[in-house]
Design a protein around this motif. Structure first.
Motif, short mmCIF file in Angstrom:
data_model
loop_
_atom_site.label_atom_id
_atom_site.label_comp_id
_atom_site.label_asym_id
_atom_site.label_seq_id
_atom_site.Cartn_x
_atom_site.Cartn_y
_atom_site.Cartn_z
N ARG A 2 0.85 -1.19 0.00
CA ARG A 2 0.00 0.00 0.00
C ARG A 2 0.88 1.25 0.00
O ARG A 2 1.87 1.33 0.73
N TYR A 3 0.48 2.19 -0.85
CA TYR A 3 1.20 3.46 -0.97
C TYR A 3 0.23 4.60 -0.69
O TYR A 3 -0.97 4.50 -0.99
N PHE A 4 0.76 5.68 -0.15
CA PHE A 4 -0.04 6.84 0.20
C PHE A 4 0.45 8.03 -0.62
O PHE A 4 1.65 8.24 -0.76
N PHE A 5 -0.49 8.80 -1.14
CA PHE A 5 -0.19 9.91 -2.04
C PHE A 5 -0.64 11.21 -1.38
O PHE A 5 -1.75 11.69 -1.60
N VAL A 28 3.17 2.94 -9.26
CA VAL A 28 3.10 3.98 -8.22
C VAL A 28 3.47 5.33 -8.84
O VAL A 28 2.78 6.33 -8.63
N LYS A 29 4.55 5.36 -9.61
CA LYS A 29 4.98 6.60 -10.26
C LYS A 29 3.93 7.10 -11.25
O LYS A 29 3.65 8.29 -11.31
N ARG A 30 3.35 6.17 -12.00
CA ARG A 30 2.30 6.55 -12.96
C ARG A 30 1.11 7.18 -12.24
O ARG A 30 0.58 8.20 -12.67
N HIS A 31 0.71 6.57 -11.14
CA HIS A 31 -0.43 7.10 -10.38
C HIS A 31 -0.12 8.50 -9.81
O HIS A 31 -0.96 9.38 -9.86
N ARG A 52 3.54 13.73 -2.55
CA ARG A 52 4.58 12.97 -1.85
C ARG A 52 4.10 11.53 -1.70
O ARG A 52 3.04 11.28 -1.13
N VAL A 53 4.89 10.60 -2.20
CA VAL A 53 4.53 9.19 -2.13
C VAL A 53 5.26 8.54 -0.97
O VAL A 53 6.48 8.66 -0.84
N VAL A 54 4.48 7.85 -0.13
CA VAL A 54 5.00 7.23 1.09
C VAL A 54 4.54 5.77 1.10
O VAL A 54 3.39 5.48 0.74
N ASP A 55 5.42 4.86 1.52
CA ASP A 55 5.01 3.46 1.61
C ASP A 55 4.30 3.20 2.94
O ASP A 55 4.19 4.10 3.78
N GLU A 56 3.85 1.96 3.13
CA GLU A 56 3.06 1.66 4.33
C GLU A 56 3.87 1.68 5.62
O GLU A 56 3.30 1.71 6.71
N ASN A 59 7.93 5.44 4.90
CA ASN A 59 9.12 5.91 4.19
C ASN A 59 8.73 6.71 2.96
O ASN A 59 7.98 6.23 2.11
N ALA A 60 9.23 7.95 2.88
CA ALA A 60 8.98 8.78 1.70
C ALA A 60 9.80 8.21 0.55
O ALA A 60 11.01 8.02 0.67
N LEU A 61 9.14 7.92 -0.58
CA LEU A 61 9.81 7.31 -1.72
C LEU A 61 10.23 8.34 -2.75
O LEU A 61 11.34 8.29 -3.26
N PHE A 62 9.34 9.26 -3.08
CA PHE A 62 9.65 10.32 -4.02
C PHE A 62 8.54 11.35 -4.00
O PHE A 62 7.50 11.15 -3.39
#
Length: 69
Positions: A2-5, A28-31, A52-56, A59-62
């Motif tokens: 799960r990723y959070f945007f 994830v990047k496309r979304h 900002r994309v964060v994993d479950e 952790n901030a990914l990009f």
């Protein structure tokens, strides 16, 4: 996974509390890019705003900027 945007702009954080289950980092990047484009079209989040994309694990990914072009 799960990723959070989260949307960040104008010194405010607009958290994504539900997230989205996606299988690959590419999806994830496309979304994130689609979200940024929708925000740009809406006009309220142009300029210094970004997704900002964060994993479950938190952790901030990009970050994906919302451009005004």
């Amino acid at each position: 996974m799960r990723y959070f945007f989260h949307i960040v702009g104008n010194s405010k954080l607009f958290p994504d509390e539900l997230g989205r289950g996606l299988l690959t980092l590419e999806s994830v990047k496309r979304h994130a890019k689609v979200l940024a484009e929708e925000l740009r079209k809406g006009g309220d989040f142009c300029g210094s705003c970004f997704v900002r994309v964060v994993d479950e694990q938190g952790n901030a990914l990009f970050e994906c900027p919302v451009s005004c072009q």
